[in-house]
Design a protein around this motif. Structure first.
Motif: not given
Length: 676
Positions: A235-264
């Motif tokens: 994950l990028t630096e922005e996502l790392q910051t979010i993850y450090a403060a979160s216990n939620e589902q985190i989903m990464v979506v490309q500009p095309s709409g494709e889901i490339t990662n789901i974690t949490g």
């Protein structure tokens, strides 16, 4: 991460006139013990004078009374502007909205300050990742270690700094080979009797190896640590910051709409029938078109190119509160991070007669909204108790929902088609309470011009709910005991007993046992009431219920006031961090205040903070102890509350830690522990 000038500016240096002499400048810098002075001409800042430059003038001056020469390569910047570097100036002067100087910093010091802030931020991120990191120079002397490394190894940085790491570490690796460019992964080693596993790699600077870096975990935490390390790498630096403060589902979506990662925490109820691995590579647009969920928060974020928060519903009737964050790189959308948390609720609606019902039976439209295990267990007991005729004593703090529980017991009982009568025993004057409960005969007292039925008679065949039962005076407790024992009442001024078929539900926010011991409540009545006790836990003990309750209230209030308010993720987090001494009633009042007073469509974290903690007040917050508990637990509770309060006010762990006087990593660690 970016910083503003006001975060690194130093206080204004002393000022000197452009017409000052060398002697004047020397005296000023000596008196103020400063290395720099600002030069003003007719009140305007025109340059600066550095001590080193002044000394050169003194050496070449024939007289100290000659005018001082000053430098003009000074850049004026707005104090709230972003830090940017310019190569044709040596000093930056920060100015306010009125273009008045408020601080300064040299370009060299600014770079050092930013490097320090970046290092602090990086160290916070590394500590939050719960990995130990130690670096050495070419002589294997420790020159850096993060806080987590000290916790894992049991030795602080002050002891290990400068010591030979190779001599202290028992590892099956030749560190000299690491200096030659070799990398070793998954190496087991021992340090200070701690068994650890990690990676050894060379440290490069401008293509040259300058030392080694050791990244490691306790072996017992290996599985957890490896998963986190892989996550951080992806994950990028922005996502790392979010993850450090979160216990939620985190989903990464490309500009095309494709889901490339789901974690949490994968929200399996929301994505049914898909599994997590099935969603990777899928298009959110196609999933929306198939009717899997609505609305499409990614599409909204793509359109507005800004952070969006909204509630989404799935085909399986699950609800999630989602926040979509666009990640930009050089003004180009790189990906969208969608954070989601399950806010689906369990609802228990009262079963009512389809036909209007008895006029004495109120229109019971309240629902039990819950998600917590505690309330699920209480609802299970409620349904079991409802099928009996036993007297029920409902206890709980004020505002916890005792009347709602009582109404559901009645609604799920065999008496559900009969009257449900409620009375607050503490809200009626003592001289009227007896007549209200048992009725009176004509002429029983001065104003009794007609015979009147009491509430027990009105509830005949149904249920009577006696709220605040602890407030019934002692002389009336005898009559209530007769009702429970003999199932009959005697009106005030009457002689003939009247049979009543009533089920009694009672409630109190006080300890009747203590009142019995203090002889303010009859012991025999207590045992008649305490047949089936139901304890409602306070809201602060079932935080899983705060989100669904808040959203349920918001939905009803929007309908009532014709609004379209939405609750932000930060606002919800602050609601969950509050202790709610007034329980559900207080939460409902706060939500109404937020809907009625707020001007923006989205209820922000700042809105919630002002509504709950009243940040504009100058009075210091008071922490309240509500009962006897072990001192260690009390200290822990106070610390947790202070950390939540600081994070709610200052938004970031760095600023919160400064206010609390602890390290940012300590705040981050404690919040992770609190959220579990």
């Amino acid at each position: 991460m970016r910083w503003r000038w006001q975060e690194i500016l130093l206080p204004l240096p002393p000022g000197v006139s452009s017409e000052a002499t060398v002697q004047d400048a020397i005296s000023l810098l000596s008196r103020e013990e400063s290395h720099t002075a600002f030069v003003y001409e007719q009140g305007e800042l025109v340059g600066y004078l550095a001590l080193n430059d002044l000394m050169k003038q003194v050496q070449g001056a024939g007289s100290l009374n000659q005018p001082v020469r000053y430098e003009k390569d000074l850049l004026l910047v707005r104090e709230n502007g972003w830090v940017e570097f310019c190569h044709n100036c040596s000093i930056v002067a920060g100015v306010n909205e009125q273009r008045e100087p408020v601080g300064y910093i040299t370009m060299e010091d600014a770079k050092n300050q930013l490097a320090h802030l970046q290092l602090e931020s990086l160290n916070h991120s590394l500590n939050s990742a719960e990995i130990g990191i130690i670096t050495t120079n070419q002589q294997f002397e420790v020159n850096f270690m993060n806080e987590t490394a000290g916790q894992i190894l049991g030795l602080p940085r002050s002891i290990l700094a400068g010591r030979n790491y190779r001599k202290m570490m028992a590892a099956e690796v030749e560190m000299a080979n690491i200096l030659a460019g070799e990398k070793k992964f998954g190496v087991d080693s021992t340090f200070n009797f701690k068994k650890i596993t990690g990676h050894f790699s060379p440290v490069y600077h401008e293509g040259q190896i300058e030392g080694i870096v050791h990244v490691f975990y306790l072996q017992e935490h290996l599985e957890k640590a490896v998963s986190r390390l892989e996550f951080v790498r992806e994950l990028t630096e922005e996502l790392q910051t979010i993850y450090a403060a979160s216990n939620e589902q985190i989903m990464v979506v490309q500009p095309s709409g494709e889901i490339t990662n789901i974690t949490g925490s994968f929200l399996k109820n929301f994505w049914k029938p898909y599994k997590k691995e099935d969603l990777i590579g899928q298009s959110v647009f196609e999933l929306e078109a198939d009717g899997l969920f609505e609305p499409n928060i990614f599409a909204q974020c793509l359109k507005e190119q800004q952070r969006i928060s909204m509630t989404q519903s799935s085909r399986g009737e699950a609800k999630v509160l989602s926040t979509a964050v666009p990640i930009m790189k050089k003004d180009r959308l790189e990906k969208v991070i969608v954070l989601s948390r399950d806010v689906s609720i369990e609802e228990m609606s009262e079963r009512r007669n389809a036909e209007g019902g008895n006029p004495l039976t109120p229109d019971l439209t309240k629902k039990l909204v819950y998600r917590s295990r505690e309330m699920a267990e209480l609802v299970k007991q409620l349904k079991e108790v409802a099928e009996t005729e036993s007297t029920v004593l409902i206890t709980g703090e004020s505002g916890a929902g005792k009347e709602v529980i009582a109404s559901h017991i009645h609604a799920y009982s065999r008496r559900s088609d009969a009257p449900f009568v409620t009375i607050n025993c503490g809200a009626i004057p003592e001289n009227l309470l007896e007549s209200e409960l048992f009725g009176h005969e004509k002429g029983a007292f001065t104003s009794a011009i007609e015979r009147k039925k009491g509430l027990f008679e009105a509830a005949d065949g149904g249920t009577i709910f006696l709220d605040e039962i602890s407030e019934i005076p002692l002389h009336m407790q005898v009559k209530l005991l007769r009702v429970l024992q003999e199932r009959e009442i005697v009106r005030v001024g009457g002689l003939a007993p009247i049979k009543v078929n009533v089920r009694v539900l009672a409630a109190t926010n006080r300890s009747l046992r203590k009142m019995v011991a203090a002889q303010t409540f009859r012991e025999d009545l207590f045992y008649r009431l305490h047949v089936v006790p139901l304890q409602i836990p306070p809201l602060r003990k079932r935080k899983e219920d705060i989100a669904p309750l808040a959203l349920s209230f918001l939905e009803k209030l929007n309908e009532t006031y014709k609004r379209e308010k939405k609750l932000s993720r930060e606002g919800l987090q602050l609601l969950e961090s509050y202790q709610w001494p007034g329980n559900i009633r207080e939460l409902q009042n706060v939500m109404e205040r937020l809907v009625v007073i707020g001007k923006q469509e989205v209820i922000s974290g700042d809105d919630v903070f002002r509504a709950v903690w009243d940040s504009e007040s100058d009075e210091k917050a008071h922490l309240t102890v509500r009962g006897i508990m072990p001192l260690k637990e009390a200290v822990q509770e106070v610390e947790d509350q202070l950390i939540r309060l600081a994070l709610g006010k200052y938004k970031t762990a760095i600023k919160a830690s400064a206010a609390l006087g602890v390290s940012a990593s300590t705040v981050s660690r404690r919040m992770k522990k609190v959220s579990k």
